[in-house]
Design an enzyme around this catalytic site. Structure first.
Site, PDB file in Angstrom:
ATOM      1  N   HIS A   1      44.427 -21.328  13.455  1.00 29.39           N
ATOM      2  CA  HIS A   1      42.809 -21.766  13.080  1.00 29.39           C
ATOM      3  C   HIS A   1      41.738 -20.804  14.446  1.00 29.39           C
ATOM      4  CE1 HIS A   1      39.785 -24.703  10.644  1.00 29.39           C
ATOM      5  NE2 HIS A   1      39.243 -23.354  11.095  1.00 29.39           N
TER       6      HIS A   1
ATOM      7  N   ARG B   1      39.037 -23.104   4.359  1.00 28.18           N
ATOM      8  CA  ARG B   1      39.952 -23.918   4.749  1.00 28.18           C
ATOM      9  C   ARG B   1      41.618 -24.530   4.271  1.00 28.18           C
ATOM     10  NH1 ARG B   1      36.741 -24.628   8.315  1.00 28.18           N
ATOM     11  NH2 ARG B   1      34.882 -26.174   8.696  1.00 28.18           N
TER      12      ARG B   1
HETATM   13  C1  OXD Z   1      33.645 -22.341  11.415  1.00 31.33           C
HETATM   14  C2  OXD Z   1      35.411 -22.746  11.747  1.00 31.33           C
HETATM   15  O1  OXD Z   1      33.270 -23.686  10.586  1.00 31.33           O
HETATM   16  O2  OXD Z   1      35.809 -22.294  12.426  1.00 31.33           O
HETATM   17  O3  OXD Z   1      33.139 -22.335  11.610  1.00 31.33           O
HETATM   18  O4  OXD Z   1      36.392 -23.308  10.549  1.00 31.33           O
END
Ligand code: OXD
Length: 309
Positions: A272, A224
């Site tokens: 992402h 993250r």
């Molecule tokens: C997940 C993401 O948590 O793609 O799967 O960030």
């Protein structure tokens, strides 16, 4: 009885079809057009709006559409005592492993330098360094961390892992706790963040952590954005201590177009996409979890709300 689907990132049609192919009896309602709140037994969610899970009297399961569940805990009005489950899916894990191996090998074989020379039409041979000289440290050693560690060990990398509490792992050296964190950083030429985002891991990749890494180390973040202090990373790269970073996650997503990461020559930015949930692969786990909670059993990959993953 039905599943409530709340996600702007996933396709409701694909999920409806995947679930119906496994159990045609399961109804499917898509937020905010859900009409029968009393029918809803499970909520399948990715970044749902706060409060959207209230007023569902028969809700027995909150199932994340991704591996992470931090997005669920961002809702201050979550219904109490409803089990929350992470998604652990072989396809998602495989994609994450592919992505991290790509980033590690690109760094190890110095694709950045090779591409730089190409742009200058410079026939410059950059000799490979022995694989044992690229020590890899993995922060977080759940399903995805273990699979990634095994793949890197099989390629010949020296791999170590760090977790909050002690863990034992075959060919991977393991560290835990605050002292273990420092020890792992000191020995990581390539650092990979695969941690869950919790109050304890937020901001863990900061100036102090970067200074603890060996000179020339490289940082890969696929967990993250909030694990990493962006200004600290830029400073550590720009002052020459770190050689660069490969980032798939950011504080603000989409990454604003004026963000310095976009054009930084030593930072790879991807939007992402390291691992994207595939409905046809992951639906069986959702159906199985629904069956479990219906008979009063905990779902698979149950989250402990006290630790946040
Ligand atoms: C997940 C993401 O948590 O793609 O799967 O960030």
């Amino acid at each position: 009885m039905s599943i409530l689907f709340i996600s702007k990132a996933d396709s409701p049609t694909e999920w409806q079809q995947a679930l119906a192919s496994l159990d045609p009896e399961i109804g499917f309602q898509v937020w905010p057009d859900s009409r029968k709140p009393e029918d809803i037994e499970a909520a399948l969610v990715w970044k749902h709006p706060p409060g959207a899970l209230l007023g569902l009297p028969n809700l027995k399961l909150i199932q994340s559409l991704g591996a992470g569940v931090d997005h669920i805990f961002m809702d201050p009005r979550l219904p109490k005592n409803v089990p929350i489950a992470r998604l652990v899916d072989s396809e998602l894990t495989r994609q994450m492993v592919e992505y991290v191996v790509l980033a590690v090998l690109s760094r190890h074989r110095r694709l950045d330098l090779i591409r730089g020379a190409q742009l200058l039409r410079d026939w410059q041979v950059i000799p490979p360094v022995p694989i044992s000289c690229s020590r890899v440290g993995i922060l977080g050693f759940g399903e995805i961390g273990r699979a990634t560690g095994n793949s890197l060990v099989n390629l010949g990398f020296k791999v170590a892992s760090w977790t909050r509490t002690p863990h034992t792992v075959g060919a991977v050296t393991s560290y835990h706790g605050p002292e273990g964190f420092t020890s792992l950083l000191e020995k990581s030429d390539i650092l990979i963040c695969l941690l869950p985002l919790t109050a304890k891991t937020r901001g863990l990749l900061n100036a102090e952590a970067f200074a603890t890494l060996p000179t020339d180390a490289y940082v890969i973040n696929v967990a993250r954005g909030a694990h990493l202090i962006e200004q600290d990373l830029l400073a550590a790269i720009d002052n020459g201590h770190l050689s660069g970073a490969w980032l798939d996650v950011f504080d603000a997503e989409p990454l604003p177009s004026n963000h310095p990461f976009w054009a930084h020559p030593k930072i790879v930015v991807t939007p992402h996409l390291a691992g994207l949930t595939v409905a046809s692969s992951a639906a069986s786990q959702v159906v199985h979890n629904l069956q479990l909670v219906r008979i009063g059993k905990p779902p698979q990959n149950l989250v402990d709300p006290t630790v946040g993953y």
